[in-house]
Write a protein that holds these residues in place. Structure first.
Motif, PDB file in Angstrom:
ATOM      1  N   MET A   1       0.908  -1.128   0.287  1.00  0.00           N
ATOM      2  CA  MET A   1       0.153  -0.076  -0.107  1.00  0.00           C
ATOM      3  C   MET A   1       0.969   1.151  -0.099  1.00  0.00           C
ATOM      4  SD  MET A   1      -2.995   1.304  -0.092  1.00  0.00           S
ATOM      5  CE  MET A   1      -3.945  -0.315   0.213  1.00  0.00           C
ATOM      6  N   TYR A   2       1.982   1.233   0.725  1.00  0.00           N
ATOM      7  CA  TYR A   2       2.866   2.445   0.658  1.00  0.00           C
ATOM      8  C   TYR A   2       3.511   2.664  -0.662  1.00  0.00           C
ATOM      9  CZ  TYR A   2       2.675   2.146   5.929  1.00  0.00           C
ATOM     10  OH  TYR A   2       2.328   1.962   7.121  1.00  0.00           O
ATOM     11  N   LEU A   3       3.756   1.495  -1.239  1.00  0.00           N
ATOM     12  CA  LEU A   3       4.263   1.905  -2.520  1.00  0.00           C
ATOM     13  C   LEU A   3       3.443   2.119  -3.796  1.00  0.00           C
ATOM     14  CD1 LEU A   3       6.895  -1.145  -2.650  1.00  0.00           C
ATOM     15  CD2 LEU A   3       7.071   1.094  -2.184  1.00  0.00           C
ATOM     16  N   SER A   4       2.078   1.673  -3.492  1.00  0.00           N
ATOM     17  CA  SER A   4       0.891   1.796  -4.325  1.00  0.00           C
ATOM     18  C   SER A   4       0.452   3.010  -4.618  1.00  0.00           C
ATOM     19  CB  SER A   4      -0.276   0.794  -3.763  1.00  0.00           C
ATOM     20  OG  SER A   4      -1.472   1.044  -4.659  1.00  0.00           O
ATOM     21  N   GLY A   5       0.261   3.837  -3.408  1.00  0.00           N
ATOM     22  CA  GLY A   5       0.015   5.288  -3.435  1.00  0.00           C
ATOM     23  C   GLY A   5       1.124   6.165  -4.141  1.00  0.00           C
ATOM     24  N   ILE A   6       2.378   5.962  -4.230  1.00  0.00           N
ATOM     25  CA  ILE A   6       3.367   6.894  -4.869  1.00  0.00           C
ATOM     26  C   ILE A   6       3.276   6.394  -6.258  1.00  0.00           C
ATOM     27  CG2 ILE A   6       5.681   6.997  -4.766  1.00  0.00           C
ATOM     28  CD1 ILE A   6       6.010   6.301  -2.002  1.00  0.00           C
ATOM     29  N   ILE A   7       3.066   5.123  -6.642  1.00  0.00           N
ATOM     30  CA  ILE A   7       3.003   4.583  -7.948  1.00  0.00           C
ATOM     31  C   ILE A   7       1.811   5.165  -8.569  1.00  0.00           C
ATOM     32  CG2 ILE A   7       2.928   2.657  -9.559  1.00  0.00           C
ATOM     33  CD1 ILE A   7       4.476   0.964  -7.669  1.00  0.00           C
ATOM     34  N   GLY A   8       0.621   5.071  -7.862  1.00  0.00           N
ATOM     35  CA  GLY A   8      -0.699   5.629  -8.459  1.00  0.00           C
ATOM     36  C   GLY A   8      -0.692   7.251  -8.672  1.00  0.00           C
ATOM     37  N   GLU A   9       0.298   8.030  -7.995  1.00  0.00           N
ATOM     38  CA  GLU A   9       0.186   9.283  -8.511  1.00  0.00           C
ATOM     39  C   GLU A   9       0.896   9.478  -9.602  1.00  0.00           C
ATOM     40  OE1 GLU A   9      -1.336  11.413  -6.576  1.00  0.00           O
ATOM     41  OE2 GLU A   9      -1.196  11.014  -4.554  1.00  0.00           O
ATOM     42  N   ARG A  10       1.577   8.581 -10.115  1.00  0.00           N
ATOM     43  CA  ARG A  10       2.380   8.891 -11.326  1.00  0.00           C
ATOM     44  C   ARG A  10       1.947   8.089 -12.572  1.00  0.00           C
ATOM     45  NH1 ARG A  10       4.746   9.574  -6.786  1.00  0.00           N
ATOM     46  NH2 ARG A  10       6.727  10.945  -6.684  1.00  0.00           N
ATOM     47  N   LEU A  11       0.764   7.575 -12.483  1.00  0.00           N
ATOM     48  CA  LEU A  11       0.272   6.535 -13.368  1.00  0.00           C
ATOM     49  C   LEU A  11      -1.351   6.770 -13.707  1.00  0.00           C
ATOM     50  CD1 LEU A  11       1.522   3.056 -13.066  1.00  0.00           C
ATOM     51  CD2 LEU A  11       2.596   4.626 -14.700  1.00  0.00           C
ATOM     52  N   PRO A  12      -1.848   6.786 -14.798  1.00  0.00           N
ATOM     53  CA  PRO A  12      -3.310   7.030 -15.252  1.00  0.00           C
ATOM     54  C   PRO A  12      -4.045   6.022 -14.239  1.00  0.00           C
ATOM     55  CG  PRO A  12      -2.121   6.847 -17.113  1.00  0.00           C
ATOM     56  CD  PRO A  12      -1.104   6.758 -16.132  1.00  0.00           C
ATOM     57  N   ILE A  13      -4.931   6.365 -13.477  1.00  0.00           N
ATOM     58  CA  ILE A  13      -5.887   5.650 -12.570  1.00  0.00           C
ATOM     59  C   ILE A  13      -6.603   4.486 -13.160  1.00  0.00           C
ATOM     60  CG2 ILE A  13      -7.857   5.716 -11.048  1.00  0.00           C
ATOM     61  CD1 ILE A  13      -7.131   8.451 -10.254  1.00  0.00           C
ATOM     62  N   ARG A  14      -7.097   4.649 -14.368  1.00  0.00           N
ATOM     63  CA  ARG A  14      -7.681   3.749 -15.301  1.00  0.00           C
ATOM     64  C   ARG A  14      -7.113   2.477 -15.423  1.00  0.00           C
ATOM     65  NH1 ARG A  14      -9.519   3.266 -20.596  1.00  0.00           N
ATOM     66  NH2 ARG A  14      -8.196   4.863 -21.363  1.00  0.00           N
ATOM     67  N   TYR A  15      -5.796   2.866 -16.029  1.00  0.00           N
ATOM     68  CA  TYR A  15      -4.760   1.687 -16.511  1.00  0.00           C
ATOM     69  C   TYR A  15      -4.206   1.022 -15.169  1.00  0.00           C
ATOM     70  CZ  TYR A  15      -4.805   3.951 -20.903  1.00  0.00           C
ATOM     71  OH  TYR A  15      -5.110   4.518 -22.167  1.00  0.00           O
ATOM     72  N   TYR A  16      -4.022   1.656 -14.036  1.00  0.00           N
ATOM     73  CA  TYR A  16      -3.666   1.230 -12.966  1.00  0.00           C
ATOM     74  C   TYR A  16      -4.383   0.134 -12.294  1.00  0.00           C
ATOM     75  CZ  TYR A  16      -0.707   1.003  -8.572  1.00  0.00           C
ATOM     76  OH  TYR A  16      -0.078   0.614  -7.201  1.00  0.00           O
ATOM     77  N   LEU A  17      -5.707   0.666 -12.258  1.00  0.00           N
ATOM     78  CA  LEU A  17      -6.853   0.079 -11.457  1.00  0.00           C
ATOM     79  C   LEU A  17      -7.207  -1.258 -12.093  1.00  0.00           C
ATOM     80  CD1 LEU A  17      -8.777  -0.178  -9.144  1.00  0.00           C
ATOM     81  CD2 LEU A  17     -10.415   1.412 -10.211  1.00  0.00           C
ATOM     82  N   THR A  18      -7.256  -0.947 -13.753  1.00  0.00           N
ATOM     83  CA  THR A  18      -7.537  -2.301 -14.519  1.00  0.00           C
ATOM     84  C   THR A  18      -6.491  -3.318 -14.056  1.00  0.00           C
ATOM     85  OG1 THR A  18      -8.691  -0.787 -15.967  1.00  0.00           O
ATOM     86  CG2 THR A  18      -8.047  -3.136 -16.756  1.00  0.00           C
ATOM     87  N   PHE A  19      -5.317  -3.067 -14.464  1.00  0.00           N
ATOM     88  CA  PHE A  19      -4.376  -3.977 -14.073  1.00  0.00           C
ATOM     89  C   PHE A  19      -4.401  -4.831 -12.676  1.00  0.00           C
ATOM     90  CE2 PHE A  19      -0.131  -4.598 -11.796  1.00  0.00           C
ATOM     91  CZ  PHE A  19       0.142  -5.719 -12.525  1.00  0.00           C
ATOM     92  N   GLY A  20      -4.726  -4.027 -11.629  1.00  0.00           N
ATOM     93  CA  GLY A  20      -5.015  -4.422 -10.407  1.00  0.00           C
ATOM     94  C   GLY A  20      -5.978  -5.759 -10.216  1.00  0.00           C
ATOM     95  N   MET A  21      -7.012  -5.186 -10.931  1.00  0.00           N
ATOM     96  CA  MET A  21      -8.130  -5.845 -10.843  1.00  0.00           C
ATOM     97  C   MET A  21      -8.171  -7.257 -11.532  1.00  0.00           C
ATOM     98  SD  MET A  21     -10.999  -3.354 -10.952  1.00  0.00           S
ATOM     99  CE  MET A  21     -12.469  -4.369  -9.939  1.00  0.00           C
ATOM    100  N   LEU A  22      -7.502  -7.217 -12.664  1.00  0.00           N
ATOM    101  CA  LEU A  22      -7.163  -8.428 -13.549  1.00  0.00           C
ATOM    102  C   LEU A  22      -6.247  -9.323 -12.781  1.00  0.00           C
ATOM    103  CD1 LEU A  22      -6.667  -6.715 -17.303  1.00  0.00           C
ATOM    104  CD2 LEU A  22      -9.025  -8.242 -16.069  1.00  0.00           C
ATOM    105  N   ALA A  23      -5.320  -8.712 -12.217  1.00  0.00           N
ATOM    106  CA  ALA A  23      -4.191  -9.770 -11.478  1.00  0.00           C
ATOM    107  C   ALA A  23      -4.979 -10.178 -10.274  1.00  0.00           C
ATOM    108  CB  ALA A  23      -2.923  -8.661 -11.225  1.00  0.00           C
ATOM    109  N   SER A  24      -5.726  -9.536  -9.640  1.00  0.00           N
ATOM    110  CA  SER A  24      -6.235  -9.759  -8.402  1.00  0.00           C
ATOM    111  C   SER A  24      -7.303 -11.145  -8.672  1.00  0.00           C
ATOM    112  CB  SER A  24      -7.104  -8.587  -7.646  1.00  0.00           C
ATOM    113  OG  SER A  24      -7.825  -9.046  -6.519  1.00  0.00           O
ATOM    114  N   GLY A  25      -8.136 -10.720  -9.700  1.00  0.00           N
ATOM    115  CA  GLY A  25      -8.904 -11.947 -10.246  1.00  0.00           C
ATOM    116  C   GLY A  25      -8.259 -13.197 -10.524  1.00  0.00           C
ATOM    117  N   ALA A  26      -6.903 -13.058 -10.879  1.00  0.00           N
ATOM    118  CA  ALA A  26      -6.135 -14.265 -11.440  1.00  0.00           C
ATOM    119  C   ALA A  26      -5.648 -14.969 -10.315  1.00  0.00           C
ATOM    120  CB  ALA A  26      -4.958 -13.830 -12.424  1.00  0.00           C
ATOM    121  N   PHE A  27      -4.999 -14.196  -9.337  1.00  0.00           N
ATOM    122  CA  PHE A  27      -4.543 -14.972  -8.218  1.00  0.00           C
ATOM    123  C   PHE A  27      -5.753 -15.286  -7.192  1.00  0.00           C
ATOM    124  CE2 PHE A  27      -0.702 -11.991  -9.085  1.00  0.00           C
ATOM    125  CZ  PHE A  27       0.143 -12.913  -9.468  1.00  0.00           C
ATOM    126  N   THR A  28      -6.841 -14.714  -6.993  1.00  0.00           N
ATOM    127  CA  THR A  28      -7.774 -15.279  -6.083  1.00  0.00           C
ATOM    128  C   THR A  28      -8.269 -16.688  -6.664  1.00  0.00           C
ATOM    129  OG1 THR A  28      -8.686 -13.185  -5.697  1.00  0.00           O
ATOM    130  CG2 THR A  28     -10.445 -14.860  -5.453  1.00  0.00           C
TER     131      THR A  28
END
Length: 532
Positions: free
Chosen positions: A113-140
């Motif tokens: 989470m500490y890294l996510s906020g810093i990375i998220g400030e520098r990337l488009p929210i839509r792309y960043y969130l989409t990647f996270g949701m697809l990866a989360s679905g895969a690992f779940t």
């Protein structure tokens, strides 16, 4: 001319901007609800990974309850299952193993989470969130595949949990930043209190979906939620709008709709209370957090970040800069203990109900959703009260003060029967989830758009990540401690939770004192939010 139909009159009564805001509200609600939906199955499946033994080794008792009080009719076991559950969780140390699964997920989540906020400030929210949701679905889903591929390696499940915890950190900073872009501070507590019910809605849906298959094919309890969160990731990519300016909507936060303004003009819009300048007073809450006595003018030392001289460019805030925002450290440490309590319930409540009320895993999972129902009302109530009083810390403190004795009563009366358990689940859910919901939403947004930031729009994600990341440390510790303490009796787990509530209240004492020492809110005294 014919009178317009009632439905059309309803549609045209709202402006284009209002419809877009409603759309973003609902979309971000569903996106993060799917994250929580995918986290819930592990707590439901625990009762199936380790069950009361049909024979052989005895089940350890909890709080004086006999393990033989619950009897199930015998059934034919599949080849990859034993009488005591799923190896390696079928041994007497199953609580430590299950606690380690929780800890691996939550520890990875806290660090990420500490890294996510810093990375998220520098990337488009839509792309960043989409990647996270697809990866989360895969690992779940990968966790559930262990059932179908007959995997009994403890390391496999731990690594899957760690990877899932890391990618799930993309969610919270992204959705909070997006929602804050669209909504000002006017009724932020109420709006985000209602919006934050996505946590409870996701938990409820996750419990029901996982519980449907838990007794027959627990692998699907993970695969189906994983598929849902991945599908919502595709929806995010197709429909999420990060900021009103992206579609030329007028924003309540008007500074970004005029990107051509000079630095001086932006400062005029912001109207900070600098020395010698007669401006509208700060709203009492921000004044109390920012000033030592609630009366003095803003001191230049409180200015954390200044906008760049190039008109439109502002650099993302640093980690240490975010920590210097008044109130961030106190609320972060408070959330650490508040989230410890909340996540202990999230991961261990179904197993507690199974042990105390002697229900099977499916019924215990369904009953545990009442805690989340109470959490919905608690989050909304906290938001309404804090908006009315304009005192966020005091609202959290009051609910924490009431939560500790409520947990003690819960531990006592839950052994008296199902009716008492239902009542206490609703009340405990409201008081435990209320402060947690308020801090992670309205308070984070307030501090991320704090007046001391001088209009820096790149602070909200970092501040949100710091607060929620610190809270996630507590979220990791709570289930781990519950796994270590529960063999000595569930009453000791509740004592630990009461102590955590007291610690959370302790870290808010200074802010509560400042809020109460300030004059009460005056009508119209709250300045509009212009920072973002």
């Amino acid at each position: 001319m014919a009178r317009l139909p009632a439905g059309i009159r309803f549609i045209v009564s709202f402006s284009r901007d209002q419809w877009y805001r409603a759309f973003i509200f609902v979309l971000t609600f569903l996106l993060y609800a799917s994250f929580h939906l995918s986290r819930k199955p592990i707590s439901i499946v625990k009762g199936e990974l380790h069950k009361h033994c049909a024979g052989g080794e005895a089940e350890p008792s909890f709080s004086g309850q006999s393990s033989g009080a619950s009897h199930r009719p015998p059934r034919q076991l599949p080849d990859n299952e034993t009488d005591c559950g799923w190896a390696p969780f079928d041994k007497n140390n199953y609580q430590q193993l299950l606690g380690a699964l929780d800890y691996s997920f939550l520890c990875a989540y806290a660090i990420g989470m500490y890294l996510s906020g810093i990375i998220g400030e520098r990337l488009p929210i839509r792309y960043y969130l989409t990647f996270g949701m697809l990866a989360s679905g895969a690992f779940t889903s990968l966790f559930g595949l262990g059932y179908f591929y007959n995997i009994h390696s403890f390391g496999f499940y731990v690594v899957t949990q760690i990877l899932n915890g890391l990618v799930q950190t993309t969610g919270w900073p992204s959705v909070v930043t997006c929602l804050s872009n669209w909504f000002g501070k006017g009724r932020r507590g109420l709006i985000m209190g209602v919006w934050n019910s996505h946590t409870s809605v996701g938990n409820i849906l996750g419990s029901l979906i996982a519980g449907y298959w838990v007794s027959t094919c627990w692998g699907l309890s993970f695969i189906v939620p994983g598929a849902i969160v991945a599908a919502m990731g595709i929806v995010c990519f197709l429909f999420l709008i990060e900021h009103p300016k992206d579609i030329r909507c007028s924003s309540t936060l008007s500074m970004h709709s005029k990107g051509y303004e000079s630095t001086v003009d932006r400062f005029r819009l912001h109207r900070p209370a600098l020395h010698g300048e007669k401006s509208r007073p700060l709203d009492p809450e921000m004044q109390c957090l920012l000033l030592a006595d609630g009366k003095s003018s803003i001191c230049p030392s409180h200015v954390v970040v200044l906008p760049g001289d190039s008109g439109n460019s502002m650099t993302a805030i640093s980690f240490t800069g975010a920590l210097r925002i008044p109130g961030v450290i106190e609320f972060s440490l408070c959330l650490l203990f508040a989230k410890l309590v909340s996540y202990t319930f999230l991961f261990w409540l179904p197993l507690y109900i199974t042990s105390v009320d002697h229900l099977d895993a499916k019924k215990a999972g369904e009953l545990s959703t009442l805690f989340d129902v109470g959490g919905i009302f608690g989050g909304i109530l906290a938001g309404v009260i804090s908006d009315r009083l304009e005192k966020r810390a005091s609202t959290c403190g009051l609910m924490l003060l009431l939560a500790a004795p409520t947990l003690y009563v819960f531990s006592s009366v839950s052994k008296m029967g199902l009716e008492a358990t239902v009542a206490m689940l609703l009340l405990s859910g409201a008081l435990v989830s209320g402060p947690y919901a308020l801090i992670t939403t309205a308070v984070s947004a307030d501090l991320g758009t704090h007046k001391s930031l001088k209009g820096n729009a790149h602070a909200l994600s970092t501040v949100t990540a710091i607060i929620d990341g610190t809270g996630s440390v507590g979220a990791a510790l709570g289930p781990l401690l519950a796994g270590l303490i529960s063999p000595s009796g569930w009453s000791n787990v509740f004592y630990m939770l009461m102590f955590a509530d007291a610690c959370a209240l302790l870290f808010l004492i200074r802010l509560i004192h400042k809020e109460l020492s300030c004059p009460g809110p005056t009508a119209g005294g709250q300045a509009p939010l212009k920072e973002h």
